[in-house]
Design a protein around this motif. Structure first.
Motif, PDB file in Angstrom:
ATOM      1  N   TRP A 181       6.532   3.089   0.753  1.00  0.00           N
ATOM      2  CA  TRP A 181       6.136   4.446   0.383  1.00  0.00           C
ATOM      3  C   TRP A 181       7.347   5.254  -0.038  1.00  0.00           C
ATOM      4  O   TRP A 181       8.465   4.737  -0.049  1.00  0.00           O
ATOM      5  CB  TRP A 181       5.370   5.111   1.550  1.00  0.00           C
ATOM      6  N   LEU A 225       3.258  -5.104  -0.104  1.00  0.00           N
ATOM      7  CA  LEU A 225       2.439  -4.339  -1.054  1.00  0.00           C
ATOM      8  C   LEU A 225       3.281  -3.236  -1.671  1.00  0.00           C
ATOM      9  O   LEU A 225       4.117  -2.629  -0.998  1.00  0.00           O
ATOM     10  CB  LEU A 225       1.245  -3.701  -0.353  1.00  0.00           C
ATOM     11  N   ALA A 247       2.140  -2.556   8.296  1.00  0.00           N
ATOM     12  CA  ALA A 247       2.762  -1.239   8.123  1.00  0.00           C
ATOM     13  C   ALA A 247       2.055  -0.597   6.948  1.00  0.00           C
ATOM     14  O   ALA A 247       2.246  -0.999   5.801  1.00  0.00           O
ATOM     15  CB  ALA A 247       4.250  -1.398   7.829  1.00  0.00           C
ATOM     16  N   SER A 248       1.221   0.392   7.244  1.00  0.00           N
ATOM     17  CA  SER A 248       0.307   0.899   6.222  1.00  0.00           C
ATOM     18  C   SER A 248       0.236   2.411   6.271  1.00  0.00           C
ATOM     19  O   SER A 248       0.425   3.019   7.313  1.00  0.00           O
ATOM     20  CB  SER A 248      -1.088   0.319   6.510  1.00  0.00           C
ATOM     21  N   GLU A 249      -0.026   2.998   5.118  1.00  0.00           N
ATOM     22  CA  GLU A 249      -0.249   4.449   5.113  1.00  0.00           C
ATOM     23  C   GLU A 249      -1.662   4.729   4.606  1.00  0.00           C
ATOM     24  O   GLU A 249      -2.399   5.475   5.210  1.00  0.00           O
ATOM     25  CB  GLU A 249       0.810   5.132   4.238  1.00  0.00           C
ATOM     26  N   SER A 250      -2.016   4.107   3.474  1.00  0.00           N
ATOM     27  CA  SER A 250      -3.337   4.427   2.926  1.00  0.00           C
ATOM     28  C   SER A 250      -4.358   3.328   3.186  1.00  0.00           C
ATOM     29  O   SER A 250      -5.439   3.333   2.601  1.00  0.00           O
ATOM     30  CB  SER A 250      -3.235   4.753   1.436  1.00  0.00           C
ATOM     31  N   GLY A 251      -4.027   2.395   4.067  1.00  0.00           N
ATOM     32  CA  GLY A 251      -5.046   1.476   4.566  1.00  0.00           C
ATOM     33  C   GLY A 251      -5.103   0.106   3.904  1.00  0.00           C
ATOM     34  O   GLY A 251      -5.804  -0.775   4.402  1.00  0.00           O
ATOM     35  N   ASN A 252      -4.376  -0.100   2.784  1.00  0.00           N
ATOM     36  CA  ASN A 252      -4.484  -1.394   2.105  1.00  0.00           C
ATOM     37  C   ASN A 252      -3.953  -2.532   2.981  1.00  0.00           C
ATOM     38  O   ASN A 252      -4.595  -3.576   3.129  1.00  0.00           O
ATOM     39  CB  ASN A 252      -3.725  -1.375   0.774  1.00  0.00           C
ATOM     40  N   GLU A 272      11.859   1.100  -6.486  1.00  0.00           N
ATOM     41  CA  GLU A 272      12.083   0.247  -5.306  1.00  0.00           C
ATOM     42  C   GLU A 272      10.805  -0.518  -4.988  1.00  0.00           C
ATOM     43  O   GLU A 272      10.172  -0.302  -3.959  1.00  0.00           O
ATOM     44  CB  GLU A 272      12.521   1.098  -4.112  1.00  0.00           C
ATOM     45  N   PHE A 273      10.463  -1.429  -5.879  1.00  0.00           N
ATOM     46  CA  PHE A 273       9.198  -2.155  -5.751  1.00  0.00           C
ATOM     47  C   PHE A 273       9.199  -3.026  -4.481  1.00  0.00           C
ATOM     48  O   PHE A 273      10.079  -3.870  -4.309  1.00  0.00           O
ATOM     49  CB  PHE A 273       8.974  -3.010  -7.001  1.00  0.00           C
ATOM     50  N   PHE A 312      -3.809  -6.013  -6.139  1.00  0.00           N
ATOM     51  CA  PHE A 312      -3.369  -7.069  -5.222  1.00  0.00           C
ATOM     52  C   PHE A 312      -4.502  -7.946  -4.695  1.00  0.00           C
ATOM     53  O   PHE A 312      -4.253  -8.980  -4.097  1.00  0.00           O
ATOM     54  CB  PHE A 312      -2.626  -6.450  -4.032  1.00  0.00           C
ATOM     55  N   LEU A 367      -0.506  -2.952  -7.482  1.00  0.00           N
ATOM     56  CA  LEU A 367      -1.734  -2.272  -7.076  1.00  0.00           C
ATOM     57  C   LEU A 367      -2.979  -3.156  -7.222  1.00  0.00           C
ATOM     58  O   LEU A 367      -3.942  -3.000  -6.481  1.00  0.00           O
ATOM     59  CB  LEU A 367      -1.916  -0.991  -7.902  1.00  0.00           C
ATOM     60  N   GLU A 405      10.300   6.727  -1.719  1.00  0.00           N
ATOM     61  CA  GLU A 405      11.137   6.042  -2.704  1.00  0.00           C
ATOM     62  C   GLU A 405      11.753   4.838  -1.998  1.00  0.00           C
ATOM     63  O   GLU A 405      12.939   4.814  -1.690  1.00  0.00           O
ATOM     64  CB  GLU A 405      12.244   6.978  -3.212  1.00  0.00           C
ATOM     65  N   GLY A 406      10.915   3.871  -1.683  1.00  0.00           N
ATOM     66  CA  GLY A 406      11.407   2.686  -0.991  1.00  0.00           C
ATOM     67  C   GLY A 406      11.428   2.836   0.516  1.00  0.00           C
ATOM     68  O   GLY A 406      12.179   2.152   1.209  1.00  0.00           O
ATOM     69  N   TYR A 461       7.230   2.054  -9.240  1.00  0.00           N
ATOM     70  CA  TYR A 461       8.347   2.600  -8.465  1.00  0.00           C
ATOM     71  C   TYR A 461       9.573   1.710  -8.598  1.00  0.00           C
ATOM     72  O   TYR A 461       9.470   0.475  -8.602  1.00  0.00           O
ATOM     73  CB  TYR A 461       7.972   2.713  -6.983  1.00  0.00           C
TER      74      TYR A 461
HETATM   75  C1  LIG Z   1       3.534   8.627  -2.773  1.00  0.00           C
HETATM   76  C2  LIG Z   1       3.620   7.135  -2.939  1.00  0.00           C
HETATM   77  C3  LIG Z   1       4.866   6.529  -2.941  1.00  0.00           C
HETATM   78  C4  LIG Z   1       4.996   5.138  -3.119  1.00  0.00           C
HETATM   79  N1  LIG Z   1       6.242   4.565  -3.173  1.00  0.00           N
HETATM   80  C5  LIG Z   1       6.359   3.246  -3.443  1.00  0.00           C
HETATM   81  C6  LIG Z   1       7.653   2.636  -3.597  1.00  0.00           C
HETATM   82  O1  LIG Z   1       8.709   3.267  -3.491  1.00  0.00           O
HETATM   83  N2  LIG Z   1       7.700   1.311  -3.877  1.00  0.00           N
HETATM   84  C7  LIG Z   1       6.574   0.547  -4.011  1.00  0.00           C
HETATM   85  O2  LIG Z   1       6.680  -0.658  -4.274  1.00  0.00           O
HETATM   86  N3  LIG Z   1       5.329   1.095  -3.858  1.00  0.00           N
HETATM   87  C8  LIG Z   1       5.201   2.416  -3.595  1.00  0.00           C
HETATM   88  N4  LIG Z   1       3.939   2.978  -3.458  1.00  0.00           N
HETATM   89  C9  LIG Z   1       2.740   2.140  -3.612  1.00  0.00           C
HETATM   90  C10 LIG Z   1       2.143   1.681  -2.272  1.00  0.00           C
HETATM   91  O3  LIG Z   1       3.015   0.820  -1.595  1.00  0.00           O
HETATM   92  C11 LIG Z   1       0.845   0.936  -2.569  1.00  0.00           C
HETATM   93  O4  LIG Z   1      -0.109   1.888  -2.993  1.00  0.00           O
HETATM   94  C12 LIG Z   1       0.305   0.157  -1.387  1.00  0.00           C
HETATM   95  O5  LIG Z   1      -0.820  -0.602  -1.795  1.00  0.00           O
HETATM   96  C13 LIG Z   1      -0.090   1.059  -0.237  1.00  0.00           C
HETATM   97  O6  LIG Z   1      -0.439   0.274   0.870  1.00  0.00           O
HETATM   98  P1  LIG Z   1      -1.039   0.935   2.199  1.00  0.00           P
HETATM   99  O7  LIG Z   1      -2.411   1.423   1.828  1.00  0.00           O
HETATM  100  O8  LIG Z   1      -1.107  -0.176   3.192  1.00  0.00           O
HETATM  101  O9  LIG Z   1      -0.169   2.031   2.646  1.00  0.00           O
HETATM  102  C14 LIG Z   1       3.821   4.345  -3.271  1.00  0.00           C
HETATM  103  C15 LIG Z   1       2.563   4.976  -3.256  1.00  0.00           C
HETATM  104  C16 LIG Z   1       2.453   6.350  -3.103  1.00  0.00           C
HETATM  105  C17 LIG Z   1       1.089   6.983  -3.138  1.00  0.00           C
END
Ligand SMILES: Cc1cc2nc3c(=O)[nH]c(=O)nc-3n(C[C@H](O)[C@H](O)[C@H](O)COP(=O)(O)O)c2cc1C
Ligand SMILES: Cc1cc2nc3c(=O)[nH]c(=O)nc-3n(C[C@H](O)[C@H](O)[C@H](O)COP(=O)(O)OP(=O)(O)OC[C@H]3O[C@@H](n4cnc5c(N)ncnc54)[C@H](O)[C@@H]3O)c2cc1C
Length: 582
Positions: A118, A152, A68-73, A159-160, A189, A187, A120-121, A157
Motif C-alpha cells: 500500500w 499482491l 497482510a491486507s487492507e482492502s480484503g484481496n 514500488e510494485f 490477480f 490487479l 508508496e511501497g 505503482y
Molecule cells: C492507495 C493505494 C496505494 C497502493 N500502493 C501500492 C504500491 O505502492 N505498490 C503496489 O504494488 N500496489 C499498491 N497498491 C495496490 C494494492 O496492493 C492492490 O490493490 C492489492 O490487491 C490490495 O490488496 P488487499 O486488498 O489485500 O489490501 C495500492 C493500492 C491503493 C488503493
C-alpha cells in the motif's frame, strides 16, 4: 457427474471405497454432517468401529497462512488457500498480520504469506507493527520453516509488490526454506493466484496426506449470504456537493437497486465499473494510427486500462516495437523517472512507431473497478446506496489529465442512467457496540463512511456518543453534506463536530490541528473506550493524524514519546484505531 468424495488412496479396499462412495457421494450435506458426527462420537465413546483402517489416520499436518491486507484481496486469497489446503488433508490456520505474534512463525512448519503493498511501497496499515517486528533485529529464526509468498500489488505503482518481495527475502534470511517461488500479481490477480494456490498446496502437502488424513471441519460457518456479484444500479441522484465557485467537484451519487440493495454494512465500499473517456481513447488510437478500428475502440472504452503507464508497459513497448529510444530509456535506467506523472498516451505520442491492434492491446491490462466508501446506512435509505466521489483532475507534463472512474461519474453519468457495482465488504472498519463512543476523522471524501455511521447510529438509537472531525478547502464552497451534519447534531445522532477549512485562513488548518486543539477531551474519550476512525487520504493526512494523536497522548498524560507511541499501538491492537485510507 457422479461425485466420489472418498479417494482411491483411502485406507480401504477398492470395493469398500466403491461402497462408501455410493453412500457418501449421494448424501446431502445434512446426512454427511450426521455421519461425520456419528463416527466421531463412536471414536470418542471408545466403541470400536467394525472396520480397522489399514493405515491409521494421523493428525493433519498444520499449515500457517498469514495475510497482510487492507482492502480484503489478500484476506480472500488466504481463505481460498485454507480451503484448498483442508481439501488436501492439511490443517490450515489463517492469521491476520495485524494479530500476528512472531513466535507463531517460528513454531510453524509450513508457512504461506500473502501480502499486499500500500501507500508508496508500504505494508497495509493494520500490518505495520508485525511487519516492522519481522524486519527488525528481534525477529526469531525460522530455520527449517518451509514457506511460499504470494504478493499482491498494482503495476501502476513504482514500488510494485514491494512488501511481498521484502517478506519473501526476509523469511529466507531468517533461515526459512523457500519451497514455492514467489509470484507478484497485478490487479487482475484472480486466475494466476488460483494457479499459484494450486501449486503451493501441492508442494506443501506431504505425500499421501490426502488419503491418510481424516480432517473434518465442524467449525466452518455457512458462507455469508451477502452478494458480492456485479449488479446494475439506477442513478436516482447525481448532485455536485461543491458550490459552482469551488475548484473541486464532488458528486453525491444515490443508487437504487431493483432487486434490493446488496447487504452492505456501514464501513463497506462498492467497487464501481467505469468506462474510459471516449475522447482520450480516440486521441490514443489516432496517435497509434489505428483510428478506424471500431472493435478496438469499443474494447478500449469499456474494458481495458488505457491510461496507466508502468515500467512493465514501457518494457513491453520496447519488446514489441524494438523502438531504439525506448530501449535506450530502459538501458539507461531512466524509464522509472520518465513514467512518473505520465500515461500510456505519452508513450505513444513521444515515441511514435507503426503499431497494430494487437501490439497496442498488449500494452494494456484489464480495466479495474474503483472502490468508493458507501455513504449511507440501509437502515435509513432502504434499498439505496450513496457514494461520494471527487473528480480527480490535474495537469502534468503539459497535458490535462482526468481520473478514469471519477470523471466517468462526474462527466458522463446522469440521473436516470445505470452503473455496474459490486459490494466490497470491510469488516475491519465497522461500528462498535451501540453504547460505545466513536471518534471519526474524515476530511474530503474521507467523510463518506461516517455519513453511513451517523445514519446507522440514528436508526439504531445508539446510546454511544459520536464526534466528527471534517475538513476541506473552504466553508462556503466545500462543506460536504453540511445539512446532514447540522441535522445530526440537532437530533443527537452526532454529538460533536469540529471542522478545519484549510483555505479560509492565512495559515492552513487541517483536521490534525483540530485534534491537537481538542486533545484533552480526545484522550478522555479514548480512555473511556471510544473507537478512533480515520478515512481518506493515505499519503499525508493519515500519517499526520496518527502523529497528532501520539503527541496528544504525550502532552495530556505527560508521557515520553515512546510511551505515547505505545498508547496508540495499544489502541491499534485493541482494534480501536481503525483506518480506511487510500
Ligand atoms: C492507495 C493505494 C496505494 C497502493 N500502493 C501500492 C504500491 O505502492 N505498490 C503496489 O504494488 N500496489 C499498491 N497498491 C495496490 C494494492 O496492493 C492492490 O490493490 C492489492 O490487491 C490490495 O490488496 P488487499 O486488498 O489485500 O489490501 C495500492 C493500492 C491503493 C488503493
Ligand atoms: C477502500 C477505498 C475507498 C475509497 N473511497 C473513496 C470515496 O469515498 N470517494 C472517492 O472520491 N474516492 C474514494 N477512493 C478512491 C477511488 O477508488 C479512486 O482511486 C479515485 O476516485 C481515483 O480514481 P479514478 O479512476 O478517477 O482515477 P485514476 O484514473 O485511477 O487516476 C488516479 C491516478 O492518477 C494519478 N494522479 C492523481 N492525482 C495526481 C496529481 N495531482 N499529480 C499526478 N498524478 C496524479 C495517480 O497516479 C493516481 O493513482 C477509495 C479508494 C479505496 C481503496
Amino acid at each position: 457427474m457422479e461425485m466420489s468424495p472418498i479417494p482411491k488412496t483411502a485406507p480401504f479396499a477398492d470395493e469398500e471405497i466403491d461402497l462408501l462412495n455410493r453412500v457418501v457421494g449421494t448424501a446431502t450435506p445434512v446426512q454427511r454432517a450426521w455421519l461425520a458426527g456419528f463416527l466421531a462420537g463412536l471414536d470418542a465413546s471408545g466403541a470400536t468401529p467394525a472396520v480397522h483402517p489399514a493405515a491409521p489416520a494421523r493428525p493433519a499436518e498444520p499449515l500457517t497462512i498469514v495475510f497482510a491486507s487492507e482492502s480484503g484481496n489478500s484476506e480472500k486469497l488466504a481463505g481460498d488457500i485454507a480451503k484448498s489446503a483442508r481439501k488436501n488433508g492439511l490443517k490450515p490456520t489463517v492469521i491476520d498480520m495485524a494479530d500476528l505474534d512472531l513466535a507463531a512463525l517460528a513454531s510453524a512448519k509450513k508457512l504461506v504469506f500473502i501480502a499486499a503493498t500500500w501507500g508508496e511501497g508500504d505494508p497495509p496499515a493494520r500490518a505495520v507493527r508485525a511487519y516492522n517486528e519481522l524486519m527488525g533485529e528481534g525477529a526469531p529464526r525460522l530455520d527449517g520453516v518451509e514457506f511460499g509468498v504470494l504478493a499482491l500489488g498494482d503495476t501502476a505503482y513504482a514500488e510494485f509488490c514491494l512488501v511481498g518481495k521484502k517478506i519473501d527475502e526476509r523469511l529466507a534470511a531468517l533461515g526459512g526454506k523457500r519451497v514455492v517461488d514467489r509470484v507478484d500479481l497485478d490487479l487482475d490477480f484472480a486466475e494466476p493466484a488460483a494457479r499459484w494456490i494450486g501449486d503451493a498446496v501441492k508442494v506443501l502437502t506431504p505425500p499421501n496426506a490426502g488419503g491418510r488424513v481424516i480432517e473434518v471441519d465442524f467449525g466452518s460457518k455457512p458462507t455469508a449470504p451477502a452478494s458480492t456479484d456485479i449488479i446494475e444500479a439506477e442513478i436516482t441522484e447525481h448532485v455536485d456537493l461543491n458550490s459552482s465557485r469551488s475548484d473541486k467537484e464532488t458528486i453525491h451519487l444515490a443508487l437504487s437497486f431493483e432487486n434490493g440493495a446488496p447487504a452492505y454494512e456501514p464501513g463497506d465500499s462498492l467497487d464501481l465499473y467505469a468506462e474510459n473517456d471516449p475522447a482520450y481513447v480516440d486521441e490514443l488510437l489516432k496517435l497509434a494510427g489505428l483510428a478506424g478500428d471500431e472493435k478496438l475502440r469499443s474494447d478500449f472504452i469499456k474494458s481495458r486500462d488505457v491510461t496507466t503507464l508502468s515500467l512493465r508497459t514501457v518494457e513491453t513497448y520496447a519488446e514489441k516495437t524494438g523502438h531504439q529510444y525506448v530501449k535506450a530509456l530502459i538501458a539507461d535506467g531512466q524509464a522509472r523517472e520518465w513514467i512518473a506523472g505520465r500515461q500510456l498516451i505519452d508513450l505513444i505520442a513521444n515515441f511514435p512507431i507503426t503499431l497494430d491492434a494487437e501490439k497496442l492491446r498488449a500494452l494494456t491490462r484489464p480495466l479495474a473497478p474503483r472502490a468508493y466508501s458507501i455513504a449511507s446506512s440501509r437502515r435509513e435509505v432502504g434499498d439505496e446506496a450513496h457514494l461520494l466521489i471527487s473528480a480527480v483532475r490535474y495537469d502534468s507534463h503539459g497535458r490535462a489529465r482526468k481520473g478514469v472512474a471519477s470523471n466517468y461519474v462526474a462527466e458522463r453519468l446522469r440521473k436516470g442512467g445505470r452503473v455496474r457495482v459490486k459490494l466490497k465488504p470491510n469488516k475491519h472498519f465497522a461500528l462498535p457496540a451501540p453504547d460505545k463512543d466513536i471518534i471519526m476523522v474524515g476530511p474530503g471524501t474521507g467523510v463518506a463512511p461516517f455519513r453511513a455511521f451517523v445514519q446507522e447510529r440514528r436508526a439504531t438509537e445508539a446510546s454511544g456518543r459520536s464526534w466528527l472531525f471534517f475538513g476541506d478547502r473552504t466553508f462556503t464552497h466545500d462543506f460536504l453534506y453540511q445539512l446532514d451534519w447540522q441535522e445530526a447534531l440537532k437530533d443527537g445522532a452526532l454529538t460533536r463536530m469540529d471542522v478545519a477549512f484549510s483555505r479560509d485562513t492565512p495559515e492552513k488548518i487541517y483536521v490534525q490541528h483540530k485534534l491537537w486543539d481538542r486533545r484533552a477531551e480526545l484522550v478522555e474519550w479514548l480512555d473511556g473506550g471510544a473507537t478512533f476512525y480515520v478515512c481518506g487520504d493515505a499519503k499525508a493526512m493519515a500519517k499526520d493524524v496518527r502523529a497528532a494523536l501520539v503527541r496528544a497522548f504525550a502532552d495530556v498524560k505527560s508521557l515520553t514519546p515512546e510511551a505515547a507511541e505505545q498508547a496508540v499501538v495499544t489502541l491499534e491492537r485493541e482494534k480501536r484505531y481503525l483506518q480506511d485510507t487510500y
